[in-house]
Motif scaffolding. Structure first.
Motif, PDB file in Angstrom:
ATOM      1  N   GLY A   1       0.788  -1.234   0.000  1.00 44.66           N
ATOM      2  CA  GLY A   1       0.000   0.000   0.000  1.00 44.66           C
ATOM      3  C   GLY A   1       0.812   1.271   0.000  1.00 44.66           C
ATOM      4  N   SER A   2       2.010   1.237  -0.562  1.00 46.73           N
ATOM      5  CA  SER A   2       2.875   2.412  -0.561  1.00 46.73           C
ATOM      6  C   SER A   2       3.883   2.290  -1.693  1.00 46.73           C
ATOM      7  N   ASN A   3       4.105   3.404  -2.381  1.00 44.07           N
ATOM      8  CA  ASN A   3       5.089   3.408  -3.462  1.00 44.07           C
ATOM      9  C   ASN A   3       6.471   3.031  -2.963  1.00 44.07           C
ATOM     10  N   THR A   4       6.901   3.685  -1.893  1.00 41.55           N
ATOM     11  CA  THR A   4       8.268   3.437  -1.416  1.00 41.55           C
ATOM     12  C   THR A   4       8.432   2.014  -0.888  1.00 41.55           C
ATOM     13  N   ARG A   5       7.406   1.479  -0.257  1.00 43.12           N
ATOM     14  CA  ARG A   5       7.492   0.088   0.191  1.00 43.12           C
ATOM     15  C   ARG A   5       7.643  -0.847  -1.008  1.00 43.12           C
ATOM     16  N   SER A   6       6.926  -0.542  -2.081  1.00 38.03           N
ATOM     17  CA  SER A   6       7.062  -1.351  -3.296  1.00 38.03           C
ATOM     18  C   SER A   6       8.459  -1.208  -3.892  1.00 38.03           C
TER      19      SER A   6
END
Length: 392
Positions: free
Chosen positions: A109-114
């Motif tokens: 649920g997050s760009n940076t986590r992806s």
């Protein structure tokens, strides 16, 4: 009474300078070019090896086209990582050993986590990474154009996001906005001795810099690019602008898309604009031109806000101080001229010029978006083909 008058003047100056600031940047850019001033850095000895990160949330229908476009890049040293967060990938297959399809077991649920999920799954230690949206198509020379700046020693580069679709008035106006920002916040700002602002995709970094800037943070919701550019410039790095490194981005076509997307963007500006004060203060204390200019740009409100305020102040001054109203009118003429220059000096499709008469309607929808901005992260996110998907 005098204090109130001074406050009134100060407020007008803080709003009004936004009208002329782009043209001032253009003058600085021209002066630096005339004097032959440019960034001089030592270059890379070996070509970069790229990890290309494509993030998707719930929707996968455009991923085959995105990956197909990336596989046509005129470059050999890269690997594509598709992070399909909360996606059904049962029927999603890529017949290439240059593609890794990753589906996290837990919803990110997050760009940076992806992004960091992809980095942890790199098949080799890529020296550089580039971030591509799940609706972007890339020009075959995209990586080669990025390389021209990495070879000069830059560690962060922003490319250009050109319109993939001009199928509606709103898509054309969205494209016009992008052209304006790419011109002033990209080409001109970088050429004036500062850094290009980041656009969320079509951007690349050394892997080490990206990890250094965001590895200690957990950025959720929209605006990771705002945090990232702050972290980069605060470290005294410059973000180069590569005007020939092109990705084709899907523009907003419908009014629902427009309102929800802009509500999220406005929310992001209010959330992160204070970073501009921090950068500006660092620049003034350290006499760093890059940080000073960049801080001023980060403090600028969205276009429609200062345009509406400018119109309001002009009308008020017609009654209070007509000569001040004349100054406001002149400043607005300067802004309009600057906006036209950005279109005239870019590759602007005639359909975009024809759509400009609808700018008042476009602004009206953004006012509606402003009213929704407080709950933007709950009501909208990534909009694709008129569909809206929640991603915190």
């Amino acid at each position: 009474m005098i204090i109130v008058e001074y406050i009134w003047i100060a407020i007008q100056c803080l709003v009004g300078y936004n009208l002329v600031f782009p043209v001032l940047l253009l003058l600085i850019y021209g002066l630096r070019n005339a004097l032959g001033i440019s960034f001089k850095k030592s270059g890379l000895e070996t070509p970069p090896d790229y990890g290309i990160i494509v993030t998707a949330y719930e929707q996968i229908h455009q991923l085959p086209a995105v990956v197909s476009s990336l596989l046509k890049l005129n470059y050999s040293s890269y690997h594509i990582y598709v992070v399909a967060d909360k996606c059904d990938i049962t029927n999603l297959h890529f017949n290439s050993d240059k593609v890794s399809l990753l589906r996290p077991e837990q919803v990110l649920g997050s760009n940076t986590r992806s992004h960091f999920y992809a980095i942890r799954n790199f098949i080799r230690p890529h020296s550089h990474l580039t971030i591509i949206d799940s609706d972007n198509l890339t020009d075959p020379e995209y990586l080669n154009e990025l390389n021209s700046y990495f070879k000069r020693g830059f560690q962060a580069v922003q490319g250009v996001r050109e319109a993939k679709n001009l199928d509606s008035t709103y898509a054309c106006l969205d494209a016009a906005r992008d052209i304006y920002y790419h011109f002033y916040d990209g080409k001109i700002l970088f050429g004036a001795g500062s850094s290009a602002t980041l656009a969320g995709s079509g951007m690349a970094f050394t892997t080490a810099l990206y990890e250094e800037c965001l590895g200690h943070l957990d950025v959720t919701g929209a605006g990771f690019d705002k945090v990232l550019q702050y972290e980069i410039v605060s470290r005294k790095y410059s973000i180069a602008f590569a005007e020939k490194a092109v990705v084709y981005d899907e523009k907003t076509s419908g009014t629902d898309q427009l309102v929800n997307q802009r509500a999220r963007w406005i929310n992001t500006w209010f959330k992160y604009f204070a970073l501009g004060f921090k950068i500006l203060f660092k620049g003034i204390v350290g006499l760093n031109w890059n940080q000073i200019l960049f801080g001023l740009v980060l403090l600028r409100p969205p276009l429609f806000i200062f345009l509406l305020l400018s119109g309001l102040f002009l009308m008020i001054n017609l009654f209070l101080a007509p000569w001040v109203a004349l100054v406001w009118f002149a400043a607005m003429v300067v802004f309009v001229a600057g906006f036209y220059i950005s279109l005239a000096r870019s590759k602007t499709d005639p359909r975009i010029y024809n759509a400009l008469v609808n700018i008042p309607k476009f602004i009206a929808f953004q006012v509606l978006a402003l009213l929704k901005a407080g709950k933007a992260n709950q009501i909208s996110v990534a909009t694709r083909h008129g569909q809206e998907v929640k991603q915190e």
